[in-house]
Scaffold this motif. Structure first.
Motif, mmCIF file in Angstrom:
data_model
loop_
_atom_site.group_PDB
_atom_site.id
_atom_site.type_symbol
_atom_site.label_atom_id
_atom_site.label_comp_id
_atom_site.label_asym_id
_atom_site.label_seq_id
_atom_site.Cartn_x
_atom_site.Cartn_y
_atom_site.Cartn_z
ATOM 1 N N ILE A 173 0.848 -1.193 0.000
ATOM 2 C CA ILE A 173 0.000 0.000 0.000
ATOM 3 C C ILE A 173 0.883 1.243 0.000
ATOM 4 O O ILE A 173 1.786 1.367 0.833
ATOM 5 C CB ILE A 173 -0.941 -0.010 1.219
ATOM 6 C CG1 ILE A 173 -1.899 -1.202 1.137
ATOM 7 C CG2 ILE A 173 -1.722 1.302 1.311
ATOM 8 C CD1 ILE A 173 -2.773 -1.373 2.366
ATOM 9 N N PRO A 174 0.645 2.169 -0.921
ATOM 10 C CA PRO A 174 1.470 3.379 -0.949
ATOM 11 C C PRO A 174 1.110 4.327 0.182
ATOM 12 O O PRO A 174 0.057 4.192 0.821
ATOM 13 C CB PRO A 174 1.126 3.998 -2.310
ATOM 14 C CG PRO A 174 -0.280 3.543 -2.574
ATOM 15 C CD PRO A 174 -0.367 2.146 -1.993
ATOM 16 N N ASP A 175 1.994 5.278 0.449
ATOM 17 C CA ASP A 175 1.682 6.329 1.413
ATOM 18 C C ASP A 175 0.474 7.122 0.919
ATOM 19 O O ASP A 175 0.288 7.298 -0.290
ATOM 20 C CB ASP A 175 2.863 7.289 1.570
ATOM 21 C CG ASP A 175 4.070 6.616 2.211
ATOM 22 O OD1 ASP A 175 3.922 5.485 2.721
ATOM 23 O OD2 ASP A 175 5.154 7.227 2.193
ATOM 24 N N PRO A 176 -0.364 7.610 1.819
ATOM 25 C CA PRO A 176 -1.499 8.434 1.374
ATOM 26 C C PRO A 176 -0.994 9.706 0.716
ATOM 27 O O PRO A 176 -0.019 10.307 1.178
ATOM 28 C CB PRO A 176 -2.251 8.723 2.677
ATOM 29 C CG PRO A 176 -1.261 8.495 3.768
ATOM 30 C CD PRO A 176 -0.312 7.461 3.284
ATOM 31 N N PRO A 177 -1.633 10.135 -0.385
ATOM 32 C CA PRO A 177 -1.182 11.362 -1.051
ATOM 33 C C PRO A 177 -1.389 12.606 -0.198
ATOM 34 O O PRO A 177 -0.720 13.618 -0.395
ATOM 35 C CB PRO A 177 -2.030 11.403 -2.324
ATOM 36 C CG PRO A 177 -3.233 10.563 -2.006
ATOM 37 C CD PRO A 177 -2.753 9.500 -1.080
ATOM 38 N N GLU A 178 -2.326 12.510 0.740
ATOM 39 C CA GLU A 178 -2.577 13.596 1.691
ATOM 40 C C GLU A 178 -3.294 12.996 2.888
ATOM 41 O O GLU A 178 -3.945 11.947 2.769
ATOM 42 C CB GLU A 178 -3.429 14.697 1.060
ATOM 43 C CG GLU A 178 -4.776 14.209 0.561
ATOM 44 C CD GLU A 178 -5.546 15.274 -0.187
ATOM 45 O OE1 GLU A 178 -4.938 16.301 -0.519
ATOM 46 O OE2 GLU A 178 -6.744 15.067 -0.425
ATOM 47 N N PRO A 179 -3.197 13.619 4.059
ATOM 48 C CA PRO A 179 -3.910 13.088 5.224
ATOM 49 C C PRO A 179 -5.412 13.019 4.972
ATOM 50 O O PRO A 179 -6.005 13.960 4.441
ATOM 51 C CB PRO A 179 -3.576 14.101 6.328
ATOM 52 C CG PRO A 179 -2.296 14.724 5.896
ATOM 53 C CD PRO A 179 -2.366 14.791 4.397
ATOM 54 N N GLY A 180 -6.003 11.888 5.304
ATOM 55 C CA GLY A 180 -7.437 11.725 5.115
ATOM 56 C C GLY A 180 -7.848 11.231 3.745
ATOM 57 O O GLY A 180 -9.051 11.103 3.463
ATOM 58 N N ALA A 181 -6.877 10.949 2.861
ATOM 59 C CA ALA A 181 -7.216 10.380 1.559
ATOM 60 C C ALA A 181 -7.904 9.029 1.760
ATOM 61 O O ALA A 181 -7.576 8.271 2.668
ATOM 62 C CB ALA A 181 -5.962 10.229 0.708
ATOM 63 N N ALA A 182 -8.850 8.728 0.872
ATOM 64 C CA ALA A 182 -9.677 7.536 1.046
ATOM 65 C C ALA A 182 -9.066 6.321 0.359
ATOM 66 O O ALA A 182 -8.711 6.369 -0.830
ATOM 67 C CB ALA A 182 -11.075 7.787 0.509
ATOM 68 N N LEU A 183 -8.958 5.245 1.103
ATOM 69 C CA LEU A 183 -8.533 3.939 0.598
ATOM 70 C C LEU A 183 -9.747 3.022 0.617
ATOM 71 O O LEU A 183 -10.410 2.898 1.652
ATOM 72 C CB LEU A 183 -7.416 3.387 1.466
ATOM 73 C CG LEU A 183 -6.912 1.967 1.191
ATOM 74 C CD1 LEU A 183 -5.424 1.848 1.554
ATOM 75 C CD2 LEU A 183 -7.707 0.909 1.976
ATOM 76 N N LEU A 184 -10.032 2.390 -0.514
ATOM 77 C CA LEU A 184 -11.182 1.493 -0.600
ATOM 78 C C LEU A 184 -10.725 0.051 -0.432
ATOM 79 O O LEU A 184 -9.903 -0.446 -1.204
ATOM 80 C CB LEU A 184 -11.886 1.659 -1.948
ATOM 81 C CG LEU A 184 -13.092 0.733 -2.183
ATOM 82 C CD1 LEU A 184 -14.177 0.958 -1.133
ATOM 83 C CD2 LEU A 184 -13.649 0.933 -3.598
ATOM 84 N N ASP A 185 -11.271 -0.615 0.564
ATOM 85 C CA ASP A 185 -10.942 -2.000 0.910
ATOM 86 C C ASP A 185 -12.097 -2.889 0.460
ATOM 87 O O ASP A 185 -13.165 -2.902 1.086
ATOM 88 C CB ASP A 185 -10.725 -2.070 2.424
ATOM 89 C CG ASP A 185 -10.307 -3.437 2.925
ATOM 90 O OD1 ASP A 185 -10.017 -4.316 2.097
ATOM 91 O OD2 ASP A 185 -10.260 -3.602 4.164
ATOM 92 N N LEU A 186 -11.896 -3.605 -0.641
ATOM 93 C CA LEU A 186 -12.947 -4.450 -1.202
ATOM 94 C C LEU A 186 -13.021 -5.782 -0.465
ATOM 95 O O LEU A 186 -11.995 -6.378 -0.156
ATOM 96 C CB LEU A 186 -12.677 -4.698 -2.688
ATOM 97 C CG LEU A 186 -12.602 -3.451 -3.570
ATOM 98 C CD1 LEU A 186 -12.151 -3.822 -4.976
ATOM 99 C CD2 LEU A 186 -13.951 -2.734 -3.615
ATOM 100 N N ALA A 187 -14.259 -6.250 -0.225
ATOM 101 C CA ALA A 187 -14.462 -7.461 0.567
ATOM 102 C C ALA A 187 -13.697 -7.336 1.875
ATOM 103 O O ALA A 187 -12.898 -8.193 2.261
ATOM 104 C CB ALA A 187 -14.044 -8.703 -0.210
ATOM 105 N N CYS A 188 -13.964 -6.255 2.589
ATOM 106 C CA CYS A 188 -13.178 -5.890 3.771
ATOM 107 C C CYS A 188 -13.409 -6.799 4.961
ATOM 108 O O CYS A 188 -12.637 -6.778 5.924
ATOM 109 C CB CYS A 188 -13.483 -4.451 4.169
ATOM 110 S SG CYS A 188 -15.169 -4.184 4.805
#
Length: 243
Positions: free
Chosen positions: A40-55
């Motif tokens: 997983i890359p670093d977030p481009p900015e604080p609070g950027a959204a990462l979508l976790d499929l079949a979480c």
């Protein structure tokens, strides 16, 4: 528990209490979730959204610490009991089908598809839905089970009978996905996929886990992609441009 058909999503409801115990039936998913964070890359900015499929119950939250702590964890799944647990672990949990994601185009700079593709009968529709919500230049993080004889025998037939292995009948061997097939399906949607390598459990850690001297097992990188393999996808174009 009732005997379900292979790959029946209702099994996750049947086993809803097994998600978080370190020695529960989903222990291997916990180990894989921790390993997934390496891609997983670093977030481009604080609070950027990462979508976790079949979480599921939000096991990926174990990896979203340190350099990854700035991600806002959004998870989708079909299991309501699992989603309730995910919400308790800081996940913005949404009940949705991965083929019909309720998000706007290009919303997520990172999408994680961990142990997902080997459960999908309609691979092309899911890949198109993922490509639609992944931002241009965004990263898709993948781990899944390969369509090989080794995987069908070792990771389905044998591992389902081992402590920490997948619950019986959770996989349908007919749905396992070879890397080249997955790369083609994603490529048609504008996602360029690169295989990173395979994963295997540390045998020393597994022995300690069996003896209840450890709560987790490291998943180690391996050059073989005959079992669990990891890949990275990059969104290079829209699905419409690729027909």
């Amino acid at each position: 528990m009732p005997r379900r058909a292979r790959n029946d999503p209702a099994q996750y409801d049947d086993l809803a209490d097994e998600w978080w115990p370190p020695h529960g039936r989903f222990a291997a998913l916990r180990w894989l979730a921790e390993a997934r964070g390496r891609l997983i890359p670093d977030p481009p900015e604080p609070g950027a959204a990462l979508l976790d499929l079949a979480c599921g119950a939000g096991l990926l939250s174990l990896a979203l610490t340190g350099r990854l702590a700035g991600w806002r964890h959004v998870g989708v799944d079909l299991s309501s009991p699992a989603l309730r647990q995910a919400a308790g672990h800081g996940v913005a949990a949404i009940r949705a089908d991965v083929r019909r994601l309720p998000f706007r185009d290009g919303q997520f700079p990172c999408v994680v598809a961990g142990e997902l593709f080997e459960h999908l009968a309609d691979l092309d529709t899911a890949c198109a839905a993922i490509a639609r919500v992944l931002a241009p230049g965004g990263t898709l993080v993948i781990d899944t089970l390969a369509d090989t004889l080794f995987c069908r025998v070792a990771l389905v037939g044998v591992a389902e009978r081992l402590p920490g292995g997948p619950p019986p009948r959770i996989h349908d061997p007919r749905l396992l996905v070879a890397p080249d097939r997955l790369a083609l399906a994603l490529g048609r949607c504008g996602i360029e996929m690169t295989v990173v390598g395979g994963l295997r459990p540390s045998l020393l850690d597994y022995a300690r886990w069996l003896a209840r001297r450890a709560d987790s097992v490291r998943m180690l990188p391996t050059g073989s992609t005959a079992g669990v393999y990891q890949a990275i996808g990059t969104r290079i174009a829209s699905g419409r441009e690729h027909g």
